[in-house]
Design an enzyme around this catalytic site. Structure first.
Site, PDB file in Angstrom:
ATOM      1  N   GLN A  90     -14.290   2.822   1.999  1.00 33.80           N
ATOM      2  CA  GLN A  90     -13.710   2.303   0.752  1.00 33.80           C
ATOM      3  C   GLN A  90     -13.439   3.454  -0.211  1.00 33.80           C
ATOM      4  O   GLN A  90     -14.278   4.337  -0.401  1.00 33.80           O
ATOM      5  CB  GLN A  90     -14.672   1.292   0.100  1.00 33.80           C
ATOM      6  CG  GLN A  90     -14.060   0.600  -1.111  1.00 33.80           C
ATOM      7  CD  GLN A  90     -14.951  -0.506  -1.684  1.00 33.80           C
ATOM      8  OE1 GLN A  90     -16.122  -0.631  -1.321  1.00 33.80           O
ATOM      9  NE2 GLN A  90     -14.383  -1.296  -2.574  1.00 33.80           N
ATOM     10  N   HIS A 111      -6.884  -5.613   3.093  1.00 39.98           N
ATOM     11  CA  HIS A 111      -5.704  -4.990   3.705  1.00 39.98           C
ATOM     12  C   HIS A 111      -5.053  -5.966   4.687  1.00 39.98           C
ATOM     13  O   HIS A 111      -5.738  -6.598   5.498  1.00 39.98           O
ATOM     14  CB  HIS A 111      -6.099  -3.760   4.521  1.00 39.98           C
ATOM     15  CG  HIS A 111      -6.703  -2.634   3.738  1.00 39.98           C
ATOM     16  ND1 HIS A 111      -6.003  -1.498   3.417  1.00 39.98           N
ATOM     17  CD2 HIS A 111      -7.944  -2.466   3.214  1.00 39.98           C
ATOM     18  CE1 HIS A 111      -6.795  -0.661   2.750  1.00 39.98           C
ATOM     19  NE2 HIS A 111      -7.975  -1.233   2.612  1.00 39.98           N
ATOM     20  N   HIS A 141     -10.549  -5.523  -2.415  1.00 39.99           N
ATOM     21  CA  HIS A 141      -9.187  -5.723  -1.912  1.00 39.99           C
ATOM     22  C   HIS A 141      -9.232  -5.949  -0.409  1.00 39.99           C
ATOM     23  O   HIS A 141     -10.129  -5.466   0.284  1.00 39.99           O
ATOM     24  CB  HIS A 141      -8.291  -4.527  -2.242  1.00 39.99           C
ATOM     25  CG  HIS A 141      -8.837  -3.219  -1.788  1.00 39.99           C
ATOM     26  ND1 HIS A 141      -9.820  -2.539  -2.480  1.00 39.99           N
ATOM     27  CD2 HIS A 141      -8.566  -2.465  -0.696  1.00 39.99           C
ATOM     28  CE1 HIS A 141     -10.115  -1.428  -1.837  1.00 39.99           C
ATOM     29  NE2 HIS A 141      -9.373  -1.354  -0.753  1.00 39.99           N
ATOM     30  N   ASP A 145       0.866  -1.185   0.000  1.00 37.86           N
ATOM     31  CA  ASP A 145       0.000   0.000   0.000  1.00 37.86           C
ATOM     32  C   ASP A 145       0.901   1.233   0.000  1.00 37.86           C
ATOM     33  O   ASP A 145       1.821   1.340   0.818  1.00 37.86           O
ATOM     34  CB  ASP A 145      -0.894  -0.025   1.254  1.00 37.86           C
ATOM     35  CG  ASP A 145      -2.032   0.979   1.173  1.00 37.86           C
ATOM     36  OD1 ASP A 145      -1.760   2.170   0.942  1.00 37.86           O
ATOM     37  OD2 ASP A 145      -3.179   0.566   1.338  1.00 37.86           O
TER      38      ASP A 145
HETATM   39  P1  AMP Z   1      -9.783   1.383   0.635  1.00 36.60           P
HETATM   40  O1  AMP Z   1      -9.859   2.727   1.272  1.00 36.60           O
HETATM   41  O2  AMP Z   1     -10.139   0.238   1.508  1.00 36.60           O
HETATM   42  O3  AMP Z   1     -10.515   1.385  -0.694  1.00 36.60           O
HETATM   43  O4  AMP Z   1      -8.267   1.125   0.350  1.00 36.60           O
HETATM   44  C1  AMP Z   1      -7.583   1.580  -0.762  1.00 36.60           C
HETATM   45  C2  AMP Z   1      -6.137   1.523  -0.392  1.00 36.60           C
HETATM   46  O5  AMP Z   1      -5.400   1.613  -1.584  1.00 36.60           O
HETATM   47  C3  AMP Z   1      -5.681   2.645   0.531  1.00 36.60           C
HETATM   48  O6  AMP Z   1      -5.107   2.096   1.703  1.00 36.60           O
HETATM   49  C4  AMP Z   1      -4.666   3.413  -0.311  1.00 36.60           C
HETATM   50  O7  AMP Z   1      -3.586   3.839   0.459  1.00 36.60           O
HETATM   51  C5  AMP Z   1      -4.235   2.357  -1.311  1.00 36.60           C
HETATM   52  N1  AMP Z   1      -3.781   2.844  -2.596  1.00 36.60           N
HETATM   53  C6  AMP Z   1      -4.322   3.830  -3.363  1.00 36.60           C
HETATM   54  N2  AMP Z   1      -3.655   3.948  -4.529  1.00 36.60           N
HETATM   55  C7  AMP Z   1      -2.676   2.996  -4.505  1.00 36.60           C
HETATM   56  C8  AMP Z   1      -1.641   2.627  -5.409  1.00 36.60           C
HETATM   57  N3  AMP Z   1      -1.484   3.234  -6.590  1.00 36.60           N
HETATM   58  N4  AMP Z   1      -0.809   1.620  -5.052  1.00 36.60           N
HETATM   59  C9  AMP Z   1      -0.947   1.009  -3.848  1.00 36.60           C
HETATM   60  N5  AMP Z   1      -1.896   1.329  -2.951  1.00 36.60           N
HETATM   61  C10 AMP Z   1      -2.751   2.317  -3.267  1.00 36.60           C
END
Ligand code: AMP
Length: 143
Positions: A101, A109, A107, A37
């Site tokens: 989200q 975590h 996804h 992440d």
């Molecule tokens: P959510 O808020 O559960 O949808 O989680 C999305 C996650 O994706 C967050 O923890 C962000 O930090 C992470 N994220 C967003 N863009 C990227 C990226 N390009 N590469 C890796 N992680 C990302």
């Protein structure tokens, strides 16, 4: 976005799967991808996605695809424990914007927890890419 809606094929994680956006990859098999992440809540924060599923959240996903995701989550969680020596590990998954989200490609975590060191979800601090790469290399040694 609410719990209902259409899958956006141009979401960030779909772009990562297609290779249109970079990621710091930790794990890949025929069905799933695990990567760091970039806004980590702790050192070693990883995400696991399915590479072909068009599920936006847990409610949409085919159970077989979910099983593949969770198998990879367990594999990466074990590797994180073996290599990073955390005090605990949080497994979490958000459904719908009101729940937190932000990316609408299902996804999970994996968030290693160290005593006294946990940043809030979506805190907005981008990680150093070299540090992420070094962590990914360490975790890979745990497979
Ligand atoms: P959510 O808020 O559960 O949808 O989680 C999305 C996650 O994706 C967050 O923890 C962000 O930090 C992470 N994220 C967003 N863009 C990227 C990226 N390009 N590469 C890796 N992680 C990302």
């Amino acid at each position: 976005m609410s719990l209902e809606g259409n899958y956006d094929p141009d979401n960030i994680f779909a772009k990562i799967v297609r290779g249109d956006m970079p990621c710091v990859k930790v794990y890949e098999d025929a069905n799933t991808l695990g990567f760091m992440d970039v806004f980590p809540q702790s050192s070693g924060h990883m995400l696991v996605i399915h590479k072909r599923s068009k599920a936006r959240n847990l409610l949409d996903v085919n159970p077989d695809d979910l099983a593949h995701i969770m198998n990879s989550v367990q594999k990466l969680t074990r590797a994180a424990k073996a290599t990073l020596n955390p005090d605990g590990i949080i497994i979490t998954q958000y459904n719908g914007a009101p729940a937190g989200q932000t990316v609408f490609h299902l996804h999970v975590h994996i968030i290693p927890r160290y005593e006294g060191d946990l940043k809030p979800h979506a805190s907005g601090n981008m990680a150093d890419m070299d540090e992420l790469q070094a962590l990914a290399t360490r975790i890979k040694a745990g497979f």
